[in-house]
Motif scaffolding. Sequence first.
Motif, PDB file in Angstrom:
ATOM      1  N   ARG A   1       0.818  -1.222   0.000  1.00  0.00           N
ATOM      2  CA  ARG A   1       0.000   0.000   0.000  1.00  0.00           C
ATOM      3  C   ARG A   1       0.848   1.267   0.000  1.00  0.00           C
ATOM      4  NH1 ARG A   1      -2.041  -1.331   5.574  1.00  0.00           N
ATOM      5  NH2 ARG A   1      -0.650  -0.326   7.058  1.00  0.00           N
ATOM      6  N   LEU A   2       2.144   1.163   0.265  1.00  0.00           N
ATOM      7  CA  LEU A   2       3.006   2.338   0.301  1.00  0.00           C
ATOM      8  C   LEU A   2       3.766   2.560  -1.007  1.00  0.00           C
ATOM      9  CD1 LEU A   2       4.555   2.048   3.892  1.00  0.00           C
ATOM     10  CD2 LEU A   2       2.446   3.192   3.181  1.00  0.00           C
ATOM     11  N   PHE A   3       3.970   1.508  -1.778  1.00  0.00           N
ATOM     12  CA  PHE A   3       4.876   1.565  -2.929  1.00  0.00           C
ATOM     13  C   PHE A   3       4.499   2.675  -3.909  1.00  0.00           C
ATOM     14  CE2 PHE A   3       5.960   0.370  -7.302  1.00  0.00           C
ATOM     15  CZ  PHE A   3       7.318   0.162  -7.191  1.00  0.00           C
ATOM     16  N   GLY A   4       3.237   2.733  -4.337  1.00  0.00           N
ATOM     17  CA  GLY A   4       2.843   3.672  -5.379  1.00  0.00           C
ATOM     18  C   GLY A   4       2.264   4.979  -4.877  1.00  0.00           C
ATOM     19  N   ASN A   5       2.319   5.223  -3.569  1.00  0.00           N
ATOM     20  CA  ASN A   5       1.719   6.437  -3.010  1.00  0.00           C
ATOM     21  C   ASN A   5       2.620   7.643  -3.274  1.00  0.00           C
ATOM     22  OD1 ASN A   5       0.145   8.252  -1.590  1.00  0.00           O
ATOM     23  ND2 ASN A   5       0.907   7.623   0.425  1.00  0.00           N
ATOM     24  N   THR A   6       2.130   8.608  -4.048  1.00  0.00           N
ATOM     25  CA  THR A   6       2.903   9.816  -4.346  1.00  0.00           C
ATOM     26  C   THR A   6       2.532  10.998  -3.445  1.00  0.00           C
ATOM     27  OG1 THR A   6       1.287  10.441  -6.046  1.00  0.00           O
ATOM     28  CG2 THR A   6       3.205   9.158  -6.767  1.00  0.00           C
TER      29      THR A   6
ATOM     30  N   ASN B   1       9.131   9.116  -8.704  1.00  0.00           N
ATOM     31  CA  ASN B   1       9.094  10.235  -9.640  1.00  0.00           C
ATOM     32  C   ASN B   1       7.751  10.318 -10.365  1.00  0.00           C
ATOM     33  OD1 ASN B   1       9.961  12.495 -11.020  1.00  0.00           O
ATOM     34  ND2 ASN B   1      11.017  11.321 -12.629  1.00  0.00           N
ATOM     35  N   ASN B   2       6.697  10.488  -9.546  1.00  0.00           N
ATOM     36  CA  ASN B   2       5.339  10.616 -10.093  1.00  0.00           C
ATOM     37  C   ASN B   2       4.979   9.456 -11.027  1.00  0.00           C
ATOM     38  OD1 ASN B   2       4.668  13.089  -8.776  1.00  0.00           O
ATOM     39  ND2 ASN B   2       6.020  14.151 -10.222  1.00  0.00           N
ATOM     40  N   LYS B   3       5.395   8.272 -10.605  1.00  0.00           N
ATOM     41  CA  LYS B   3       5.081   7.006 -11.288  1.00  0.00           C
ATOM     42  C   LYS B   3       5.752   6.876 -12.660  1.00  0.00           C
ATOM     43  CE  LYS B   3       0.823   6.541  -8.668  1.00  0.00           C
ATOM     44  NZ  LYS B   3      -0.612   6.227  -8.657  1.00  0.00           N
ATOM     45  N   LYS B   4       6.901   7.560 -12.786  1.00  0.00           N
ATOM     46  CA  LYS B   4       7.753   7.293 -13.955  1.00  0.00           C
ATOM     47  C   LYS B   4       8.739   6.164 -13.656  1.00  0.00           C
ATOM     48  CE  LYS B   4       7.533  12.103 -15.527  1.00  0.00           C
ATOM     49  NZ  LYS B   4       8.313  13.361 -15.700  1.00  0.00           N
TER      50      LYS B   4
ATOM     51  N   GLN C   1      13.916  12.115  -9.368  1.00  0.00           N
ATOM     52  CA  GLN C   1      14.023  13.113  -8.301  1.00  0.00           C
ATOM     53  C   GLN C   1      15.101  12.775  -7.266  1.00  0.00           C
ATOM     54  OE1 GLN C   1      10.180  14.126  -6.564  1.00  0.00           O
ATOM     55  NE2 GLN C   1       9.124  13.614  -8.471  1.00  0.00           N
ATOM     56  N   LEU C   2      15.806  11.684  -7.466  1.00  0.00           N
ATOM     57  CA  LEU C   2      16.831  11.283  -6.502  1.00  0.00           C
ATOM     58  C   LEU C   2      18.019  12.242  -6.526  1.00  0.00           C
ATOM     59  CD1 LEU C   2      16.999   7.412  -7.122  1.00  0.00           C
ATOM     60  CD2 LEU C   2      15.947   8.561  -5.158  1.00  0.00           C
ATOM     61  N   SER C   3      18.651  12.418  -5.381  1.00  0.00           N
ATOM     62  CA  SER C   3      19.916  13.150  -5.327  1.00  0.00           C
ATOM     63  C   SER C   3      21.013  12.296  -5.950  1.00  0.00           C
ATOM     64  CB  SER C   3      20.281  13.478  -3.878  1.00  0.00           C
ATOM     65  OG  SER C   3      20.626  12.280  -3.188  1.00  0.00           O
TER      66      SER C   3
END
Length: 604
Positions: A25-30, A465-468, A473-475
Motif C-alpha cells: 500500500r506504500l509503494f505507489g503512493n505519491t 518520480n510521479n510514477k515514472k 528526483q533522486l539526489s
Amino acid sequence: MDKPEQKTAPLPMKKKAVVYQVFTRLFGNTNTTNKPWGTIEKNGVGKFADFAPKALSEIKELGVTHIWYTGVPHHAVIQDYSDYGISNDDPDVVKGRAGSPYAVKDYYNVNPDLALDPARRLEEFKELIERTHRAGLKVIIDIVPNHVARGYEGRTNPEGIEDFGAADDTSKEYDIHNNFYYIPGEAFKVPEWQDGYLPLGGNKNTLADSKFEENPAKWTGNGSRLAQPHFNDWYETVKINYGVRPDGTKDFEELPEQYRQKDYREHYKFWKDKELPDSWHKFKDITQYWLSFGVDGFRFDMAEMVPVEFWSYLNSNIKMTNPDAFLLAEVYNPGLYRDYIQKGKMDYLYDKVELYDSIKHIMKGYGWTDHIPVVQRGMADIEHHMLHFLENHDEQRIASPDFVGNAQLGKPAMVVSATISTSPTMIYFGQEVGEPGAEDAGFGKPTRTSIFDYIGVPHHQRWLNNKKYDGGQLSEEEKKLRDFYKRLLNFTINSEALMGQYQEIHFYNKDNTEGYDHRVLSYVRWSNNEKIIVLTNFDEYKSYSFELKIPEDIIAKWQLKSGTYSLTEQLYHEINANMVVNNGQGKILLDLAPLQSYIFKVDE
C-alpha cells in the motif's frame, strides 16, 4: 575468540535468489502530506495498479528474483467499505488507521485499499500476479497462521469452506477442533490505553468507544489469557488453536525424529491417515487457494509460535502442489532453527539473531568482524536456509539515527550479507535509496516505515518520480547508492561461486598481515569455474594499506601454481590488482578506503 574450523558442504549448482520486500500500500503512493493518523483521502495510498510493467522491470533489473508483496490478504482497516459488503472495523481493536497486515480479517480476499475498484480487488490482484510473472519475477505473500484479526469475518469463502470459529464449542476453553481458545464466562474488554494513546489519535469515530463485543472472550494473539489484554499485548488479534492444550501438551501425533532426513513427500504421507485439528485443514485450504491463484510462495509470520508438526503438514501439502514454492519463515530462536527447517520443511528462515544482529553491532561501531566467521561456522550445516537481510518492515531503517543514521554504512554490510553464503538475500523497498523512516505516522513511530498507517515514503517517492519509476528526483548520492545495490545484487544472482564453497581468511590475515584488524573482513568463495575473494572495510573513517594473504590450503584447493594472477573487481571494475603466488601462498597488495569493498575474481 576461538578461530572457527572450516566446514563446507557442496550444493547442487544453481544461482542465488534475491527477495524484494515491498509494503504494497506504500509503494505507489505519491502523496507527501504525511499527517499523523491521516486518512486515506488526506495521506493517500498505493494500489496494485502502481506496479506497472515499467516498475516491475526496474525492480527486476535491480537484481531481484522474487517480490514479497507485504499486506495483501484482507486485514482490518479503518475505512468504510460497507458498500462492497465489507463490515466496518472497530478502531478499539485495530492498530493504526490503515491497520496491521498481521491482523487478517478475511483470508480468501485482499485488502480493498489496494484496488482501484474494491469490487474487483481479487481480479486486480490476479492481474498483478500475471504482470509480475511476465516481468520474470516470482510472487510471495504473507500467511499469518498464529493469529487472525479480532473481528475476523470471511465474507468471500469458497463454497464448502467454513469460517474460523463457526463450529467452535465456546463453552470450552479448549477442544482439538475449536479454531480458537476461549475464556468461558468472561466477555472481552478493550485494553486500558497508556501513555496518552487514543485510537486514531483521538479523531472521532462512532465505533471508537472502548467497547468491542466478544463473548466469551478469546485468547489474544500473543498468548495472553486475559479477558482484558494489556495495551502491549497483540490485542487486535486472537490466537489460533492448533491442537496444543492449555498446559502445552500436544493433542496430535508428534513427528518421529527420523523424519528430519525425509523429504516433503514422506512428510505428506505421514499425515495422510491422521486425525488432525481443524485449524490445520483450514490453513492448508488457504494456502492451496493462493497457490491456485498463481502465488509462488509464502512468508510465514511468527512461525515458532505454531507447532513444528503443523509446518510439516502444511509445507508438505504446499510442495506436493508446487515443489518450487518459496517458503520463508520468521523464527527468532536459534535453538529451533533446525527443527523448523528439517522437521517443518521450511526452505528459509530469517538469519536475524545470528548474522543480522552481529552485523548491526559492527555497523554501529562496537562489534568486531571476528564474530562473523564464528556465526558462519555455527550455521555451516544450515547456511543455505538462513535468509540474510539488513532491513525489513520490523527493523529500523539503516539511515535512521537510531540505527547508524547514514545509508552509506550499509554498503560493506550489504556486501557481506549478500555474498558470504548460498542463502537468499532480501532487501526492503527504499533501502536501496537510503530511506530513513523519519515520519511520525500515527501508531507507527519513526525509525521504521509504518506498517499501520497511510503514509508517504519520501526517498522512495523520489525514485518513484510521479510514477515514472526512473529515479528522476533522486539526489546524486541516492542514485549512486541505488547503483551500488544494482551492481551487487546482479553480481550475486549470476555468480556460480556464491553457490559453491566458502572459507574465511580473516583470522589468517589477523595473525599474519600487518595493518589488518577487526574492522576489516575477508573470505573466499569458489566453484569449479569461478574463484572469488571478498574484502570489506566497515570503518567509516579509517583507510587501510596492507598485503592481503591467501592461505596455502586455499591455493592448493584452487590448484594455482606459482606466478602472477590478474584480479578483476566485480562491482565497479575500477581497480587493477594482482595476486602473486609464491611458495604456495597468495599475496595481494591493496589500499582500502573507508566503507569500501572489493569482490575480486581470479583470472586464470
